[in-house]
Design an enzyme around this catalytic site. Structure first.
Site, PDB file in Angstrom:
ATOM      1  N   TYR A  94       0.957  -1.058  -0.176  1.00  0.00           N
ATOM      2  CA  TYR A  94      -0.052  -0.150  -0.134  1.00  0.00           C
ATOM      3  C   TYR A  94       0.781   1.207   0.022  1.00  0.00           C
ATOM      4  O   TYR A  94       1.848   1.259   0.694  1.00  0.00           O
ATOM      5  CB  TYR A  94      -0.621  -0.020   1.228  1.00  0.00           C
ATOM      6  CG  TYR A  94      -2.084  -0.712   1.414  1.00  0.00           C
ATOM      7  CD1 TYR A  94      -2.928  -0.731   0.204  1.00  0.00           C
ATOM      8  CD2 TYR A  94      -2.132  -1.930   2.159  1.00  0.00           C
ATOM      9  CE1 TYR A  94      -4.154  -1.625   0.222  1.00  0.00           C
ATOM     10  CE2 TYR A  94      -3.255  -2.705   2.103  1.00  0.00           C
ATOM     11  CZ  TYR A  94      -3.976  -2.786   1.170  1.00  0.00           C
ATOM     12  OH  TYR A  94      -5.238  -3.681   1.314  1.00  0.00           O
ATOM     13  N   GLU A 118      -3.561  -0.351  -3.662  1.00  0.00           N
ATOM     14  CA  GLU A 118      -4.794   0.037  -3.682  1.00  0.00           C
ATOM     15  C   GLU A 118      -5.324   0.782  -5.059  1.00  0.00           C
ATOM     16  O   GLU A 118      -6.314   1.099  -5.238  1.00  0.00           O
ATOM     17  CB  GLU A 118      -5.028   1.424  -2.691  1.00  0.00           C
ATOM     18  CG  GLU A 118      -4.035   2.576  -3.128  1.00  0.00           C
ATOM     19  CD  GLU A 118      -2.641   2.535  -2.412  1.00  0.00           C
ATOM     20  OE1 GLU A 118      -1.893   3.685  -2.740  1.00  0.00           O
ATOM     21  OE2 GLU A 118      -2.197   1.598  -2.294  1.00  0.00           O
ATOM     22  N   ASP A 270      -6.295   7.403   4.932  1.00  0.00           N
ATOM     23  CA  ASP A 270      -5.136   7.216   4.002  1.00  0.00           C
ATOM     24  C   ASP A 270      -4.869   7.798   2.932  1.00  0.00           C
ATOM     25  O   ASP A 270      -3.949   8.177   2.304  1.00  0.00           O
ATOM     26  CB  ASP A 270      -5.113   5.672   3.922  1.00  0.00           C
ATOM     27  CG  ASP A 270      -4.562   4.813   5.184  1.00  0.00           C
ATOM     28  OD1 ASP A 270      -3.798   5.106   5.840  1.00  0.00           O
ATOM     29  OD2 ASP A 270      -5.212   3.701   5.249  1.00  0.00           O
TER      30      ASP A 270
END
Length: 364
Positions: A94, A118, A270
């Protein structure tokens, strides 16, 4: 290929890039796997478990990076890890670069090929490597929201499901994607009063059919969101724009209208968060208060349930890791356009348009 697994060093991050069963699959396919000592301790795997699976244990992360062609992680590389990356490396993890320009610049400087979980896609345009952690975060959001609504935590003192004769808490979920649906399932199970907000009318119709009379749905206009925030006890931000910064759907002025002791959980943190007042927090210090409203904005929520999360993540990432190891990054991405969508940085340049737009950097 030589595949390296360093121990995660982000605050309270206990997951691991490859579990022993995943290591065994890579070794069986003819690859060498190098694992930093105690990398799996957070999910109760000893070095001996990795050795049994065919890995070689080394003492430091520096050795992992030095002896590997591909680095498989969970969370974005920290500055000390970025400093160990070289142009010969493929990094598979990620990244969430849209909210982290310093990391993007560091990865560009390294010259490494950086593929972000992602933004890898599936044929149906879903995000298969984000999905398992979105499921975990969505389910966790209701657990933590219910906890911080408790009076001793600074909350309003409201039981999420109420009791006979006392109304349940009102839960507003912004976004009807994977996280939002999983949050709704948990909230419904706890007997809360749940409404999901989204801008996709077709998706709202799907959710209405899926949940039947268990929830309400509403179009996410600015006015509707403002009313929802004002009246809710728990607001869950579950909005995702792949690769891009999350839109700021809830303003500071809206938050001022909320009841004291209400709770916001920002799953989108995030990607920068979808509340104007959000900033990233850690499991060590997870919440802060703005205008009497508790904000939970932990940037690695699934790390709290590390064993469940690590296995769920490995189930999704292993086929792609095998493809990268078997073919090499360039050939693997040429053969699979969905994997190629995961490419964020390579050769010192940004390679994903949404990331370039979010960071105001040129896309090449």
């Amino acid at each position: 290929m030589r595949v390296g697994v360093p121990k995660e060093i982000k605050n309270h991050e206990y997951r691991v890039g490859l579990t022993p069963p995943s290591v065994a699959e890579l070794v069986q396919a003819g690859h060498e796997v190098v694992v930093e000592t105690q990398a799996g301790m957070g999910i109760d795997f000893e070095d001996a478990d990795y050795v049994e699976a065919g890995a070689r244990i080394v003492a430091t992360a520096a050795q992992v990076f030095a002896e590997s062609d591909m680095i498989v992680k969970v969370k974005e590389p920290q500055p000390v890890e970025i400093a160990m990356l070289e142009a010969r490396h493929t990094l598979f993890t990620y990244l969430h670069l849209a909210a982290d320009k310093p990391q993007a610049l560091g990865l560009m400087k390294s010259g490494a090929t950086c593929i972000a979980y992602e933004t890898v896609t599936a044929p149906d345009r879903s995000l298969p490597l984000l999905k398992p952690m979105s499921e975990v975060a969505g389910r966790m959001s209701v657990q933590v929201g219910a906890h911080y609504l408790e009076k001793e935590q600074g909350g309003r003192g409201v039981l999420l499901g109420g009791v006979p004769g006392v109304a349940p808490a009102r839960v507003a979920i912004l976004g009807g994607g994977v996280s939002g649906v999983n949050a709704a399932q948990m909230a419904v199970g706890m007997r809360a009063d749940v409404t999901i907000y989204d801008i996709n009318n077709a998706r709202l119709a799907e959710l209405d059919m899926f949940f039947s009379s268990q929830i309400k749905t509403a179009y996410a206009s600015s006015a509707a969101i403002a009313a929802a925030v004002k009246n809710a006890h728990l607001v869950i931000g579950a909005v995702l724009v792949p690769g891009a910064a999350a839109p700021k759907l809830v303003t500071r002025e809206m938050i001022k209208t909320m009841k004291r002791g209400s709770v916001l959980v920002d799953i989108a943190i995030d990607q920068g968060g979808c509340f104007e007042t959000s900033h990233p927090t850690t499991h060590e210090d997870p919440v802060f208060e703005v205008d009497g409203v508790i904000h939970y904005c932990v940037a690695n929520m699934p790390g709290a349930v590390a064993r469940t999360s690590a296995f769920a993540l490995n189930n999704a990432t292993l086929p792609f890791a095998l493809k990268l190891a078997n073919l090499g990054a360039e050939a693997a991405m040429a053969a699979d356009p969905h994997l190629a969508n995961g490419l964020n940085v390579s050769g010192g340049k940004i390679r994903h348009q949404a990331v370039a737009d979010a960071l105001d950097l040129p896309m090449n």
